[in-house]
Write a protein that holds these residues in place. Structure first.
Motif, PDB file in Angstrom:
ATOM      1  N   PHE A 380       1.089  -1.542  -0.091  1.00 40.38           N
ATOM      2  CA  PHE A 380       0.117   0.300   0.111  1.00 40.38           C
ATOM      3  C   PHE A 380       0.787   1.438  -0.016  1.00 40.38           C
ATOM      4  N   ARG A 381      -0.149   2.169  -0.616  1.00 40.53           N
ATOM      5  CA  ARG A 381       1.066   3.669  -0.528  1.00 40.53           C
ATOM      6  C   ARG A 381       1.690   3.994   1.239  1.00 40.53           C
ATOM      7  N   GLY A 382       2.883   4.143   0.818  1.00 39.67           N
ATOM      8  CA  GLY A 382       3.316   4.819   2.580  1.00 39.67           C
ATOM      9  C   GLY A 382       3.995   4.302   3.186  1.00 39.67           C
ATOM     10  N   ARG A 383       3.134   2.415   2.920  1.00 44.65           N
ATOM     11  CA  ARG A 383       3.590   0.938   3.607  1.00 44.65           C
ATOM     12  C   ARG A 383       4.540   1.052   4.317  1.00 44.65           C
ATOM     13  N   ASN A 387       5.731   8.264   1.466  1.00 44.55           N
ATOM     14  CA  ASN A 387       4.741   8.242   0.314  1.00 44.55           C
ATOM     15  C   ASN A 387       5.261   8.196  -0.757  1.00 44.55           C
TER      16      ASN A 387
ATOM     17  N   ASP B  15      -7.405   1.911   2.066  1.00 41.90           N
ATOM     18  CA  ASP B  15      -6.536   0.511   2.881  1.00 41.90           C
ATOM     19  C   ASP B  15      -6.430   1.602   4.714  1.00 41.90           C
ATOM     20  N   ASP B  17      -3.760   1.130   5.708  1.00 42.25           N
ATOM     21  CA  ASP B  17      -1.973   2.050   6.040  1.00 42.25           C
ATOM     22  C   ASP B  17      -2.097   3.801   5.209  1.00 42.25           C
ATOM     23  N   GLU B  39      -4.295  10.522   6.138  1.00 41.56           N
ATOM     24  CA  GLU B  39      -3.576  11.504   5.860  1.00 41.56           C
ATOM     25  C   GLU B  39      -2.479  11.922   4.202  1.00 41.56           C
ATOM     26  N   PRO B  40      -2.152  10.372   4.084  1.00 46.31           N
ATOM     27  CA  PRO B  40      -1.228  10.019   2.390  1.00 46.31           C
ATOM     28  C   PRO B  40      -2.227  10.797   1.297  1.00 46.31           C
TER      29      PRO B  40
END
Lengths: 416, 162
Positions: A380-383, A387, B15, B17, B39-40
Motif C-alpha cells: 500500500f502507498r506509504g506502507r 509516501n 486501506d 495504512d 493523511e497520505p
C-alpha cells in the motif's frame, strides 16, 4: 450433513451446528497480541476496569513490531506490557529475543481445528496448520482475553485445490499472489478459503504459512490448509508430538472451487500500490531497485533463506538487502545451515525476529522516491515508509535475484 | 439512529495504512490520531471532516491491518458514519466497537456524489440523498447493533456483568 473445515471448527466452538451466514458466539482456544497492539488491548481493559484473563495458559504475547525498541515510546510500550504480563502471571510471554508472533504461534501453539484470535491482521497465518485464525482490533481482543469468547459471522467456505509440484522458484507467495491476481482483493470478503494439497510434501509448511498469511490481503475471514501428513510431520518436528488432525467431511458443500496447477505457475509480483496488482515477474523485469527486504511473518522462514542463500552464494548484492528470519528458531537453523553466513558474505544486513521494515517502522524504512522489492505482505502507498516510495511484493527467489542485480530480475535466468 | 451530513467520497480499497499510517500507532489519543486521518491521501482531511461528514466509498473499505486507531481516527476527525460498497471485516468490527455506524450499499460510489447531503437510518439501512433519491442499503442489526448502542464491546460486556 457433511461439514467443511470451517463449519466443523465453528460448530465445535459454538457448541451447536452452524451454517454460513449464522451469527454465533464461539469459544476461543488461543488469544494473542504483540507489542504495538498489546498496549492498546491492555488500555481498553484498564479503561473498562476489567483486568483479568479467562485462562492465562491460553494467552500468547510476543514483542515483534517494536523489537528491539527503536525509540523511547516503543520502550515505554514494552515496559507497560511486561508489567501486565507479570501482574497476570502469563507464562506464554515472548520478549524481543523470540520472534514474530505469527511464526511463534505456528512453531509452538496453533493446532488443527483450533480457533485463534489475535490483535493483528496476519493472524490468518495459523491457518497453515488448519486453525480458524482471525485478526481483530484491540477492543475485540480485550473482550476475547477476558471472556474466552467472541462473536463471528460464519463465513462461506471456498475450496482451492493445489495440484502437482511447484515449478522452479515457485513457492507459497506465488500461490497467494495468483489468488489475488485472479480474484482481486475484495472477492473473498465474507468467505473462508480451504486449501487441499494433492501432494502434501510438495507444498511444505513454510509455503503454507506464506499463503495463509496473505489470506487477509484477500479479505478472507480465514485461509486454512486442510490438515494432512505435512501438518502432522511439521508439528511433530517442531514440538515432538503428533497432533490430532481435524479435516472436512467428504461431500461437504463449498460456495465454489478453484484449481491451481502448481507446475504451470511462474514467479509473480504485486506491483504498487495494491496487493492484487499482480504481474508475472518478466513484465516488470529491469525496474531499478534501491532496497530488497527478505523476511516478515509472510516470508521469514527457513525455506525462504535457503532459496535466498542458493541465489546469493559466492556473489555480492548490488542493492541494499535486509534479511530478517521471523524467529530465533529460524535464525538459528539458518545459521547452522550456513545461510546466514552466505547472506552476510553477499553484503546483506541480517538480524532476526522484528517486523520493522514491513510496516515502515524501523530497521530499513523506505526513503522518498525509493523502490523496494519486499517479501512481506503489503505494498500500500506509504506502507514501508515514504509516501513517494514504491513497493513490489515477491517471493524469496525474485527478491534475492533482484538484490543481486539491483533491478527486478526473473530468478529463472539464474541457473542453479 | 438517524444521522445526516455532507458526503466526502473515496474510491475502492481504502486501506488502513491510508486511514492512519503505522507511524502514529504508538498512541491512542483520539485528537492526536484525528489530525493524521487519511493523511497520505489528503493532509487537510481532518479540517474538511471537522464539520461532521459521512464518508461514501467503494469496495473493502478499511482493508489491511487490525489497528483500531483507524476507526478512532476517523470518528475523532468528524466522520459521523460510513457508507461503502463493502467493508473489511476487522475494520467493520472496530467501528462498531467505537460507535462509528456503517451502511453497506452496492454501487454506493455510483449512486452518491461528493457534496450530496445524505440522511441515513443505521438500523434499517435506508439512505436518503436529500432532495434527490432514496436508496436501500444494509444497516446494522443483531448483536452488532447491541454493541454499537452500548458504546462498544467492553461497555456491552459490562452490561452483561462479565
Amino acid at each position: 450433513m457433511p461439514q467443511t473445515l470451517t463449519e466443523k471448527i465453528l460448530s465445535r466452538a459454538a457448541g451447536k451446528e452452524v451454517s454460513p451466514g449464522d451469527v454465533v458466539e464461539i469459544n476461543i482456544d488461543i488469544v494473542a497480541f504483540h507489542d504495538l497492539t498489546g498496549y492498546h488491548v491492555i488500555e481498553v481493559m484498564e479503561k473498562a476496569g476489567i483486568e483479568k484473563v479467562f485462562d492465562k495458559n491460553r494467552i500468547v504475547v510476543a514483542f515483534d513490531h517494536l523489537a528491539p525498541p527503536p525509540d523511547l515510546r516503543s520502550a515505554e510500550i514494552q515496559v507497560y506490557i511486561r508489567k501486565f504480563v507479570n501482574k497476570m502471571s502469563l507464562p506464554n510471554f515472548h520478549d524481543i529475543n523470540f520472534g514474530i508472533l505469527h511464526e511463534l504461534l505456528i512453531e509452538r501453539y496453533a493446532l488443527p481445528g483450533q480457533v485463534i484470535v489475535a490483535a493483528d491482521s496476519h493472524t490468518t497465518t495459523s491457518g497453515a496448520v488448519g486453525a480458524f485464525a482471525q485478526g481483530m482490533g484491540a477492543s475485540d481482543v480485550a473482550a476475547a482475553a477476558i471472556t474466552g469468547k467472541t462473536w463471528v459471522v460464519v463465513p462461506s467456505p471456498f475450496k482451492v485445490e493445489l495440484k502437482g509440484n511447484p515449478a522452479k522458484w515457485v513457492t507459497g507467495k506465488d500461490v497467494a499472489l495468483k489468488l489475488l491476481g485472479d480474484f482481486k482483493a475484495d472477492y473473498f470478503n465474507g468467505m473462508s478459503i480451504e486449501v487441499f494439497v494433492e501432494n502434501p510434501s510438495a507444498f511444505p509448511m513454510d509455503y503454507r504459512a506464506t499463503t495463509s498469511n496473505m489470506g487477509i490481503e484477500m479479505n478472507a475471514d480465514a485461509l486454512m490448509f486442510v490438515p494432512d501428513s505435512e501438518t502432522a510431520s511439521y508439528i511433530k518436528s517442531m514440538r515432538g508430538y503428533e497432533p490430532k488432525l481435524v479435516t472436512p467431511d467428504k461431500g461437504a458443500k463449498y460456495a465454489d472451487e478453484y484449481t491451481i496447477e502448481l507446475n504451470k505457475m511462474e514467479p509473480l509480483v504485486a506491483a504498487p500500490y495494491s496487493v492484487d496488482n499482480v504481474k508475472v515477474v518478466n513484465e516488470v523485469e529491469g525496474t531499478p531497485v534501491d532496497q530488497v527486504f527478505i523476511g516478515s511473518c509472510t516470508n521469514g522462514r527457513l525455506s525462504d533463506f535457503e532459496i535466498a542463500a542458493k541465489i546469493l552464494k559466492g556473489k555480492k548484492v548490488k542493492s541494499r538487502c535486509i534479511a530478517i528470519p521471523a524467529s530465533y528458531e529460524m535464525f538459528k537453523k539458518a545459521m547452522e545451515l550456513g545461510y546466514i553466513e552466505t547472506l552476510v558474505n553477499a553484503g546483506c544486513i541480517v538480524t532476526y525476529g522484528t517486523c520493522g521494515p514491513c510496516l515502515g517502522g524501523h530497521f530499513g524504512v523506505a526513503g522518498p522516491g525509493e523502490t523496494i522489492v519486499s517479501t512481506s505482505s503489503r505494498n500500500f502507498r506509504g506502507r514501508m515508509g515514504s509516501n513517494d516510495s514504491k513497493v513490489y511484493l515477491s517471493g524469496p527467489a525474485v527478491a534475492a535475484a533482484t538484490a543481486l542485480y539491483g533491478k527486478i530480475t526473473d530468478p529463472r535466468v539464474i541457473e542453479k | 439512529m438517524i444521522i445526516e451530513g455532507p458526503v466526502m467520497k473515496f474510491g475502492d480499497k481504502i486501506d488502513t495504512d491510508i486511514i492512519i499510517p503505522a507511524k502514529y500507532l504508538k498512541y491512542t489519543d483520539p485528537q492526536y490520531l484525528a489530525q493524521h486521518a487519511m493523511e497520505p491521501l489528503d493532509p487537510e482531511f481532518y479540517k474538511k471532516a471537522s464539520k461532521g461528514v459521512i464518508i461514501v466509498a467503494g469496495k473493502v473499505f478499511g482493508m489491511g491491518s487490525s489497528r483500531e486507531q483507524a476507526a478512532i481516527a476517523l470518528k475523532a476527525a468528524g466522520v459521523k458514519a460510513i457508507i461503502a460498497e463493502s467493508f473489511a471485516r476487522i475494520f467493520y468490527r472496530n467501528c462498531i466497537n467505537n460507535g462509528l455506524p456503517l451502511i453497506t450499499l452496492p454501487n454506493a460510489t455510483k449512486e452518491i456524489n461528493e457534496g450530496d447531503v445524505v440522511r441515513i437510518n443505521v438500523e434499517t439501512g435506508e439512505i436518503e440523498v436529500v432532495g434527490k433519491k432514496k436508496l436501500q442499503g444494509k444497516g446494522i442489526g443483531g448483536m452488532a447493533l447491541e454493541i454499537l448502542k452500548s458504546g462498544g464491546i467492553m461497555e456491552y460486556l459490562k452490561k452483561l456483568k462479565v
